[in-house]
Design a protein around this motif. Structure first.
Motif, PDB file in Angstrom:
ATOM      1  N   ASP A 126      78.729  64.947  13.585  1.00 48.56           N
ATOM      2  CA  ASP A 126      77.385  64.700  13.061  1.00 48.56           C
ATOM      3  C   ASP A 126      76.339  65.596  13.716  1.00 48.56           C
ATOM      4  OD1 ASP A 126      78.667  62.889  11.500  1.00 48.56           O
ATOM      5  OD2 ASP A 126      77.863  61.099  12.476  1.00 48.56           O
TER       6      ASP A 126
ATOM      7  N   LEU B   6      69.235  62.580  10.843  1.00 48.64           N
ATOM      8  CA  LEU B   6      70.165  62.736   9.720  1.00 48.64           C
ATOM      9  C   LEU B   6      69.571  62.136   8.451  1.00 48.64           C
ATOM     10  CD1 LEU B   6      73.551  61.837  11.484  1.00 48.64           C
ATOM     11  CD2 LEU B   6      72.802  64.111  10.727  1.00 48.64           C
TER      12      LEU B   6
ATOM     13  N   TYR C  63      76.672  68.827  11.846  1.00 42.66           N
ATOM     14  CA  TYR C  63      76.043  68.717  10.524  1.00 42.66           C
ATOM     15  C   TYR C  63      74.536  68.892  10.630  1.00 42.66           C
ATOM     16  CZ  TYR C  63      74.637  66.851   5.997  1.00 42.66           C
ATOM     17  OH  TYR C  63      74.071  66.694   4.750  1.00 42.66           O
TER      18      TYR C  63
ATOM     19  N   HIS D 206      82.525  60.222  16.704  1.00 44.42           N
ATOM     20  CA  HIS D 206      82.071  60.965  15.523  1.00 44.42           C
ATOM     21  C   HIS D 206      80.893  61.884  15.842  1.00 44.42           C
ATOM     22  CE1 HIS D 206      84.479  58.299  12.947  1.00 44.42           C
ATOM     23  NE2 HIS D 206      83.991  57.288  13.638  1.00 44.42           N
TER      24      HIS D 206
ATOM     25  N   LYS E 299      76.105  58.959  11.287  1.00 49.37           N
ATOM     26  CA  LYS E 299      75.848  58.972   9.842  1.00 49.37           C
ATOM     27  C   LYS E 299      75.796  57.562   9.269  1.00 49.37           C
ATOM     28  CE  LYS E 299      77.335  63.546   8.266  1.00 49.37           C
ATOM     29  NZ  LYS E 299      78.226  64.298   7.325  1.00 49.37           N
TER      30      LYS E 299
ATOM     31  N   SER F   6      79.389  55.447  13.409  1.00 47.29           N
ATOM     32  CA  SER F   6      79.011  56.849  13.556  1.00 47.29           C
ATOM     33  C   SER F   6      77.513  57.030  13.375  1.00 47.29           C
ATOM     34  CB  SER F   6      79.744  57.698  12.512  1.00 47.29           C
ATOM     35  OG  SER F   6      79.226  57.418  11.205  1.00 47.29           O
TER      36      SER F   6
END
Length: 319
Positions: free
Chosen positions: A249, A146, A252, A245, A112, A110
């Motif tokens: 993300d 991220l 987010y 995913h 992340k 992913s």
């Protein structure tokens, strides 16, 4: 002394990975140009990386993050140019090149988790974050941002482009939309694996006018093809795992944009058919970032116009 070819290096490296992964960290392999070796991130992930630079320099460090279906070899020409003045790093993401390819049960692939790999790489190499420029494209973009949400001082500047910061299906190529969820994800992944030769041959130039078409360096093409599948995982598999995913993300990042403090420059090819420039423009506007739209350029600016990439990195250090 006759230097081994990149293809020979890949064969040698593959054998080494299979026989003794623990021996990779710090085990430099001599090749033409930048040094290529392996660095162990954790018990699951070992990355192939490329490092070059002057013997002594305080000018700064640049870290290049590739996209699909690339490997670190796409940065070689640029690294050789910038390496005269800066320390230059690049690595293969897990699932690409000669880096580890654990099962999806061991590693999610992913954005992340890629951000965690990026953090670990920066920590293990000990680069000076205050003088680090991260240049990230395609699947490298979201992980870098991220990480910046959690660690605003992770880099002096992040240059990012041709990726999808937000969940905006209308701006994305159909196959990318299809990878995000079932029932379209599995057949799309299967089709990508079935047509790998066509993807590797044409992905970098789709959408470009005939006069803008270009060929990849033979060693880049060979490395991507030779390392398409390892340990039962293909680059298309890793890409599909990543996209499964992706919406989570992206959401987010969008929900936490106010936390983004690291300076960002956004560049985009105006001929990008995979992720339309409107995506980059919205991200730049919402983060008060500089946005450059590159005329006649597709999804891979660093491949189509490497001189422009060199210029962007130099400008980032001059800011």
């Amino acid at each position: 002394m006759v230097m081994p070819s990149l293809k020979n290096f890949v064969v040698t490296a593959s054998m080494a990975v299979a026989s003794a992964a623990s021996a990779h960290a710090g085990a430099a392999i001599s090749v033409t140009g930048p040094k290529i070796d392996f660095i162990k991130i954790d018990e699951t992930i070992t990355l192939r990386r490329m490092v070059t630079g002057p013997a002594s320099s305080t000018n700064g460090t640049v870290l290049f993050l590739h996209g699909f279906p690339e490997t670190l070899t796409v940065w070689k020409e640029i690294a050789e140019t910038l390496g005269k003045d800066y320390e230059v790093h690049a690595f293969d993401w897990p699932g690409y090149g000669q880096s580890s390819r654990p099962s999806a049960l061991q590693f999610s692939y992913s954005p992340k988790d890629y951000a965690k790999v990026l953090r670990a790489y920066i920590e293990k190499t000990g680069v000076d974050r205050s003088n680090l420029v991260i240049y990230s494209s395609d699947i490298g973009g979201l992980p870098a941002l991220l990480l910046a949400l959690d660690e605003p001082t992770v880099a002096r500047k992040i240059i990012v482009g041709d990726f999808a910061p937000f969940n905006r299906p209308q701006y994305m190529y159909e196959s990318l939309q299809n990878l995000k969820a079932e029932p379209t994800a599995t057949p799309t992944r299967a089709y990508m694996n079935k047509t790998s030769d066509e993807i590797l041959h044409n992905v970098h130039r789709r959408g470009l006018a005939p006069e803008a078409q270009y060929e990849l360096a033979p060693e880049v093409q060979a490395d991507m093809k030779d390392s398409w599948e390892r340990d039962g995982v293909t680059s298309a598999d890793a890409f599909a795992f990543y996209y499964s995913h992706f919406t989570r993300d992206e959401d987010y990042l969008e929900a936490n944009l106010a936390k983004l403090r690291t300076p960002v420059k956004v560049i985009w090819g105006d001929r990008d058919i995979y992720i339309k420039p409107e995506m980059g423009k919205e991200f730049a506007e919402r983060t008060n970032s500089e946005f450059d739209l590159l005329a006649g350029i597709g999804h891979f600016p660093h491949l189509q116009d490497p001189a422009r990439t060199v210029k962007e990195v130099r400008a980032a250090f001059a800011d």
